[in-house]
Write a protein that holds these residues in place. Structure first.
Motif, PDB file in Angstrom:
ATOM      1  N   LEU A 134       0.825  -1.199   0.000  1.00  0.00           N
ATOM      2  CA  LEU A 134       0.000   0.000   0.000  1.00  0.00           C
ATOM      3  C   LEU A 134       0.864   1.257   0.000  1.00  0.00           C
ATOM      4  O   LEU A 134       0.605   2.211  -0.745  1.00  0.00           O
ATOM      5  CB  LEU A 134      -0.935  -0.003   1.211  1.00  0.00           C
ATOM      6  CG  LEU A 134      -2.120  -0.975   1.164  1.00  0.00           C
ATOM      7  CD1 LEU A 134      -2.819  -1.014   2.522  1.00  0.00           C
ATOM      8  CD2 LEU A 134      -3.111  -0.572   0.077  1.00  0.00           C
TER       9      LEU A 134
ATOM     10  N   ILE B 139       2.454   1.739  -3.487  1.00  0.00           N
ATOM     11  CA  ILE B 139       1.532   2.286  -4.492  1.00  0.00           C
ATOM     12  C   ILE B 139       1.336   3.783  -4.287  1.00  0.00           C
ATOM     13  O   ILE B 139       1.377   4.575  -5.242  1.00  0.00           O
ATOM     14  CB  ILE B 139       0.183   1.550  -4.436  1.00  0.00           C
ATOM     15  CG1 ILE B 139       0.348   0.096  -4.888  1.00  0.00           C
ATOM     16  CG2 ILE B 139      -0.863   2.257  -5.289  1.00  0.00           C
ATOM     17  CD1 ILE B 139      -0.880  -0.754  -4.655  1.00  0.00           C
ATOM     18  N   LEU B 140       1.130   4.186  -3.045  1.00  0.00           N
ATOM     19  CA  LEU B 140       0.887   5.602  -2.765  1.00  0.00           C
ATOM     20  C   LEU B 140       2.127   6.452  -3.044  1.00  0.00           C
ATOM     21  O   LEU B 140       2.015   7.603  -3.463  1.00  0.00           O
ATOM     22  CB  LEU B 140       0.428   5.772  -1.316  1.00  0.00           C
ATOM     23  CG  LEU B 140      -0.919   5.126  -0.975  1.00  0.00           C
ATOM     24  CD1 LEU B 140      -1.199   5.214   0.518  1.00  0.00           C
ATOM     25  CD2 LEU B 140      -2.055   5.762  -1.765  1.00  0.00           C
TER      26      LEU B 140
ATOM     27  N   ARG C 238       2.760   6.583  -6.974  1.00  0.00           N
ATOM     28  CA  ARG C 238       1.750   7.414  -7.615  1.00  0.00           C
ATOM     29  C   ARG C 238       1.884   8.870  -7.196  1.00  0.00           C
ATOM     30  O   ARG C 238       1.132   9.717  -7.676  1.00  0.00           O
ATOM     31  CB  ARG C 238       0.346   6.900  -7.267  1.00  0.00           C
ATOM     32  CG  ARG C 238       0.023   5.518  -7.813  1.00  0.00           C
ATOM     33  CD  ARG C 238       0.059   5.494  -9.313  1.00  0.00           C
ATOM     34  NE  ARG C 238      -0.923   6.405  -9.911  1.00  0.00           N
ATOM     35  CZ  ARG C 238      -1.009   6.676 -11.190  1.00  0.00           C
ATOM     36  NH1 ARG C 238      -0.139   6.145 -12.035  1.00  0.00           N
ATOM     37  NH2 ARG C 238      -1.935   7.501 -11.652  1.00  0.00           N
TER      38      ARG C 238
ATOM     39  N   THR D 296     -10.251   0.470   0.978  1.00  0.00           N
ATOM     40  CA  THR D 296      -9.083   0.256   0.116  1.00  0.00           C
ATOM     41  C   THR D 296      -9.376   0.725  -1.306  1.00  0.00           C
ATOM     42  O   THR D 296      -8.545   1.381  -1.942  1.00  0.00           O
ATOM     43  CB  THR D 296      -8.684  -1.232   0.107  1.00  0.00           C
ATOM     44  OG1 THR D 296      -8.421  -1.673   1.439  1.00  0.00           O
ATOM     45  CG2 THR D 296      -7.443  -1.452  -0.743  1.00  0.00           C
ATOM     46  N   HIS D 297     -10.555   0.400  -1.791  1.00  0.00           N
ATOM     47  CA  HIS D 297     -10.947   0.845  -3.132  1.00  0.00           C
ATOM     48  C   HIS D 297     -10.951   2.363  -3.220  1.00  0.00           C
ATOM     49  O   HIS D 297     -10.483   2.948  -4.204  1.00  0.00           O
ATOM     50  CB  HIS D 297     -12.331   0.288  -3.471  1.00  0.00           C
ATOM     51  CG  HIS D 297     -12.882   0.787  -4.773  1.00  0.00           C
ATOM     52  ND1 HIS D 297     -13.728   1.897  -4.861  1.00  0.00           N
ATOM     53  CD2 HIS D 297     -12.687   0.365  -6.055  1.00  0.00           C
ATOM     54  CE1 HIS D 297     -14.029   2.104  -6.121  1.00  0.00           C
ATOM     55  NE2 HIS D 297     -13.432   1.193  -6.870  1.00  0.00           N
TER      56      HIS D 297
ATOM     57  N   LEU E  21      -7.201   3.659  -3.159  1.00  0.00           N
ATOM     58  CA  LEU E  21      -6.471   3.349  -4.385  1.00  0.00           C
ATOM     59  C   LEU E  21      -7.095   4.053  -5.599  1.00  0.00           C
ATOM     60  O   LEU E  21      -6.371   4.437  -6.519  1.00  0.00           O
ATOM     61  CB  LEU E  21      -6.445   1.840  -4.604  1.00  0.00           C
ATOM     62  CG  LEU E  21      -5.656   1.047  -3.554  1.00  0.00           C
ATOM     63  CD1 LEU E  21      -5.616  -0.425  -3.919  1.00  0.00           C
ATOM     64  CD2 LEU E  21      -4.237   1.587  -3.400  1.00  0.00           C
TER      65      LEU E  21
END
Length: 413
Positions: free
Chosen positions: A271, A274-275, A278, A372-373, A376
């Motif tokens: 997690l 990804i953050l 991005r 989470t959706h 993300l």
């Protein structure tokens, strides 16, 4: 003829006062209830009393860290039955939890009305009421300081933020649930790495009286050792609505436990990865969402969790709705799952659970999946820039020369 639609100026204050009274009555009704955990605290209390407060904090008493032992020793000087003294102390931290909820929501909304509503919802949550005043547990202690850490992170005050998170960890190991947020902010450059020096400094300061009183440093500093903690909770889940409700323990429980620790680390680090890649700008609303996500993911994926270890998620998801109203199902799912897992306690364990553990675990999984959706989706949605929450964040959108880096998003009505 008077305008009948005009409410009296004191109507709102009366209703707030009535809700506060209800919160107090709900707690006082359970103060005489003695649970197995209260019996354990009573045993520790009398062990301290037998040797005296100073020698008591220096002995290896119980399996909680030194700060809780200090509180038990201090209660020796307070008259009255221990069950009343201890539960009254726990309620103080319920108030502190509600106070930080008030302060966090107050960063978004001017005035007192909406922040007060957030504080009242938190202090009236069924699991918050039951945990301290009926169950006789002290989860509000570590959760209140973790929520305080989130508040100071939102105010861009890293040192008190990390210090409060360290206090949470020093009280109970569940304070670690907020540390992935600190890691993410440090990796993203928002939190200076040097502020992590506050963690050992705070823990050492809080443990110092016990060390001076003669407690073994090795024993005290390894109290959160995974092996020692596993002896206290040998099962994969102790009525916690977690991943392990879907799988039987079996003879390979030890292997599954080890894999669970590794899997949890992979999930959390993924997690964060990804953050970071991005390049997500962690403004206030997003920070609260990520904090709530970590407070859900950690106890869901970690083995050996109690049902009450979602306590921080219970409070944080309520605060989240004031920043992200469209996520209103999340706190409902979390509260329903947590409360269903309290059911065996509420009925004294004299009857089978009304629902199998997989039901609240499925509700918690739905809440985790929804959150989470959301996080993300925001990370991968490049067409909807986050609206700045503060003048400082607005200033960050403008170049040092005063030229705009790009069109500022219009604030929604």
């Amino acid at each position: 003829m008077p305008n009948v639609r005009k409410q009296p100026p004191y109507a709102e204050a009366l209703l707030v006062g009535a809700l506060v009274v209800c919160a107090g009555l709900a707690r006082s009704a359970g103060w005489a209830v003695r649970t197995n955990d209260m019996a354990i605290f009573d045993m520790w209390y009398h062990q301290i009393a037998a040797v005296g407060p100073w020698h008591g904090v220096g002995d290896e008493i119980g399996n909680y860290n030194a700060p809780f032992v200090y509180l038990l020793a201090a209660l020796l000087y307070v008259p009255g039955p221990l069950v009343l003294k201890l539960k009254a102390l726990f309620v103080v931290f319920d108030v502190l939890l509600a106070f930080f909820a008030y302060k966090i929501v107050g960063l978004k909304f001017a005035g007192r009305r909406i922040p007060m509503a957030a504080a009242l919802v938190v202090v009236l949550l069924p699991t918050v009421v039951i945990n301290a005043s009926w169950y006789g547990q002290m989860d509000a202690m570590w959760a209140a300081f973790a929520l305080g850490g989130v508040y100071f992170l939102l105010r861009d005050r890293p040192w008190p933020a990390v210090a409060l998170c360290a206090v949470s960890l020093a009280i109970k190991p569940q304070g670690i649930f907020i540390f992935p947020l600190l890691l993410l902010l440090a990796l993203g450059g928002r939190l200076p790495w040097r502020t992590f020096l506050a963690v050992p400094a705070v823990i050492l300061t809080l443990d110092l009286p016990a060390l001076v009183a003669g407690r073994s440093p090795v024993e005290l500093f390894t109290i959160y050792d995974l092996g020692r903690q596993a002896k206290n909770i040998p099962v994969l889940t102790y009525r916690a609505p977690s991943l392990y409700a879907f799988m039987p323990a079996g003879p390979a429980a030890g292997t599954v436990r080890t894999l669970g620790y590794v899997f949890t680390a992979v999930i959390i680090l993924s997690l964060c990865y990804i953050l970071i890649v991005r390049d997500v700008r962690v403004v206030r609303g997003r920070l609260v969402a990520i904090a709530a996500l970590f407070s859900l993911a950690m106890p869901f994926f970690l083995p050996g969790m109690h049902e009450r270890y979602f306590f921080l998620a219970d409070a944080l998801t309520v605060v989240l709705v004031f920043y992200r109203p469209r996520l209103w199902p999340v706190p409902l799912l979390v509260q329903a799952a947590s409360l269903l897992c309290y059911e065996p306690y509420l009925f004294g364990g004299r009857s089978p659970a009304m629902l199998p553990l997989i039901v609240p675990a499925a509700l918690m999984l739905a809440a985790l999946g929804t959150l989470t959706h959301h996080v993300l989706k925001e990370a991968f949605d490049l067409e909807k820039p986050e609206i700045p929450d503060t003048p400082a964040e607005l200033e960050a959108e403008i170049s040092p020369r005063g030229a705009r880096r790009g069109p500022l998003p219009a604030r929604r009505a």
